[in-house]
Write a protein that holds these residues in place. Sequence first.
Motif, short mmCIF file in Angstrom:
data_model
loop_
_atom_site.label_atom_id
_atom_site.label_comp_id
_atom_site.label_asym_id
_atom_site.label_seq_id
_atom_site.Cartn_x
_atom_site.Cartn_y
_atom_site.Cartn_z
N VAL A 41 0.86 -1.19 0.00
CA VAL A 41 0.00 0.00 0.00
C VAL A 41 0.89 1.23 0.00
O VAL A 41 1.88 1.30 0.74
CB VAL A 41 -0.92 0.02 1.24
CG1 VAL A 41 -1.75 1.30 1.28
CG2 VAL A 41 -1.84 -1.21 1.25
N CYS A 42 0.55 2.22 -0.83
CA CYS A 42 1.34 3.45 -0.88
C CYS A 42 0.44 4.60 -1.32
O CYS A 42 -0.68 4.38 -1.81
CB CYS A 42 2.53 3.31 -1.82
SG CYS A 42 2.10 2.99 -3.55
N LEU A 43 0.94 5.81 -1.16
CA LEU A 43 0.19 6.98 -1.58
C LEU A 43 0.29 7.19 -3.09
O LEU A 43 -0.72 7.36 -3.76
CB LEU A 43 0.70 8.23 -0.84
CG LEU A 43 0.06 9.56 -1.22
CD1 LEU A 43 -1.44 9.54 -0.97
CD2 LEU A 43 0.72 10.70 -0.45
N SER A 63 -2.48 1.71 -4.48
CA SER A 63 -2.06 3.10 -4.29
C SER A 63 -3.30 3.97 -4.11
O SER A 63 -4.42 3.56 -4.44
CB SER A 63 -1.24 3.59 -5.47
OG SER A 63 -2.03 3.67 -6.65
N HIS A 64 -3.08 5.18 -3.61
CA HIS A 64 -4.19 6.13 -3.54
C HIS A 64 -4.32 6.84 -4.88
O HIS A 64 -5.34 6.72 -5.54
CB HIS A 64 -3.95 7.13 -2.42
CG HIS A 64 -5.04 8.15 -2.30
ND1 HIS A 64 -6.38 7.80 -2.21
CD2 HIS A 64 -5.02 9.52 -2.25
CE1 HIS A 64 -7.13 8.89 -2.12
NE2 HIS A 64 -6.32 9.95 -2.14
N SER A 96 -5.95 1.40 -7.79
CA SER A 96 -6.01 2.73 -7.19
C SER A 96 -7.33 2.93 -6.44
O SER A 96 -8.41 2.77 -7.00
CB SER A 96 -5.90 3.81 -8.28
OG SER A 96 -6.25 5.08 -7.77
N HIS A 98 -8.74 5.94 -5.07
CA HIS A 98 -8.55 7.38 -5.05
C HIS A 98 -9.79 8.07 -4.47
O HIS A 98 -10.04 7.95 -3.27
CB HIS A 98 -8.21 7.88 -6.47
CG HIS A 98 -7.74 9.30 -6.50
ND1 HIS A 98 -7.96 10.12 -7.58
CD2 HIS A 98 -7.07 10.05 -5.59
CE1 HIS A 98 -7.42 11.31 -7.34
NE2 HIS A 98 -6.88 11.29 -6.14
N GLU A 304 -2.90 12.80 3.51
CA GLU A 304 -3.17 11.59 2.73
C GLU A 304 -2.15 10.47 3.00
O GLU A 304 -2.49 9.30 2.88
CB GLU A 304 -3.22 11.93 1.24
CG GLU A 304 -4.41 12.79 0.89
CD GLU A 304 -4.73 12.79 -0.59
OE1 GLU A 304 -5.93 12.87 -0.92
OE2 GLU A 304 -3.80 12.72 -1.41
N GLU A 305 -0.94 10.82 3.35
CA GLU A 305 0.03 9.78 3.70
C GLU A 305 -0.44 9.01 4.94
O GLU A 305 -0.40 7.78 4.98
CB GLU A 305 1.40 10.43 3.97
CG GLU A 305 2.47 9.48 4.45
CD GLU A 305 3.15 8.68 3.33
OE1 GLU A 305 4.16 8.03 3.60
OE2 GLU A 305 2.63 8.70 2.20
N MET A 308 -3.37 6.67 4.08
CA MET A 308 -3.02 5.40 3.46
C MET A 308 -2.33 4.45 4.45
O MET A 308 -2.46 3.23 4.33
CB MET A 308 -2.13 5.64 2.24
CG MET A 308 -2.86 6.33 1.10
SD MET A 308 -4.40 5.52 0.61
CE MET A 308 -3.77 4.04 -0.20
N PHE A 311 -5.19 2.97 6.06
CA PHE A 311 -5.88 2.09 5.12
C PHE A 311 -5.18 0.73 5.05
O PHE A 311 -5.84 -0.30 4.94
CB PHE A 311 -5.93 2.74 3.73
CG PHE A 311 -6.66 1.93 2.70
CD1 PHE A 311 -7.98 1.56 2.89
CD2 PHE A 311 -6.04 1.54 1.52
CE1 PHE A 311 -8.67 0.82 1.93
CE2 PHE A 311 -6.71 0.80 0.57
CZ PHE A 311 -8.02 0.44 0.77
N PHE A 326 2.68 -1.18 4.41
CA PHE A 326 2.62 0.20 3.94
C PHE A 326 4.02 0.68 3.59
O PHE A 326 4.95 0.53 4.38
CB PHE A 326 2.01 1.10 5.02
CG PHE A 326 2.04 2.56 4.67
CD1 PHE A 326 1.32 3.05 3.59
CD2 PHE A 326 2.79 3.45 5.43
CE1 PHE A 326 1.35 4.39 3.25
CE2 PHE A 326 2.82 4.80 5.11
CZ PHE A 326 2.10 5.27 4.02
#
Length: 339
Positions: A41-43, A63-64, A96, A98, A304-305, A308, A311, A326
Amino acid sequence: MKIKEVISVLQGLAPERYAASWDNSGLQVRGTRQDAARVAVCLDPLPERLAEALDWGADLVASHHPLFLKPAAPVAEGPYLEALRLLLPAGAWLYSAHTSLDSRPGGPACWLGDELGLEERRSLEPSRSFGALSVSFFLEQDLGEELADALAEVDGVFGIGQDATGEVRILCHDAAWPPLRAVLDEVLAALGCGHTQYFLTQMRSPSEEVGFGEVGELPEPLPYDAFAERLAGLLGRGFWTQTGPRPETVARVAYLPGSGASALDAALAARADVFITGDVKYHQALDAVGAGLHVLDVGHFSLEEEMMRRFAIELEAELPGVEVRFFPGRDPFAVRMNG
């Protein structure tokens, strides 16, 4: 776990029907691997993040931000082409979450409101509302587990039942009907049911409304400096850009993670004492000053970091037997102190 099961979980946590019309939430790159033991998982799906995830052994990267917003031929050198060069030979998938995640009520995008203990929370900028349908049809045999599971996997289905007369009733959101009908036609044909008549009833409730950001009340008003200190502790940073008149006390807080300058009017309408977001431009800052709204631009990255990271924790709880990790990103902006 099968890749398709992982994607189904992602779609449940970030329903694609929530996504903004301009967005590209959902599957970005279809891989060739059938099973997933590790999910990253990443931004941002930057090449360096993807390389780290693939070196770790990720079968799927969530990803976001999407890999692209509009379809583009992979002909120009750059991050997009480099990402494909990494993913395709590895057979890994890219998904994604988003605006589909941003707008999920009570989702990880609401983490700041959770930490501040905001009360009487509501969406700052409502974006979409969904009605509900009741879909009925008759089935001579009992509704089997296989059929029920296939129907329950359709995004937007929230109720399934069968009465003693054989009538099957499914409750779903309006947008779920076209994919639900396709699944019904396929499964019922496999059962030898032939043509099936579906009866649709529009329901006035339940309905669902989603949007971006939140506004709510602090448990008790705080002096501005005390609020700013608390916010700095939550963000892990003590600096940001601010504009507009500073209130003496803060009671009502509005926030929108990521790029939220377009919601300045919504924050004003909500009579927020403070609006927290990112990507505020010069003329928008002037508008905030003129309107008397105090805006804190804490950066696109910071809110947002953390979203995630949370998340990833949520996703791991929904994927038993799958390792979820993450991969932290890096804020592209840095602060330089002169003098």
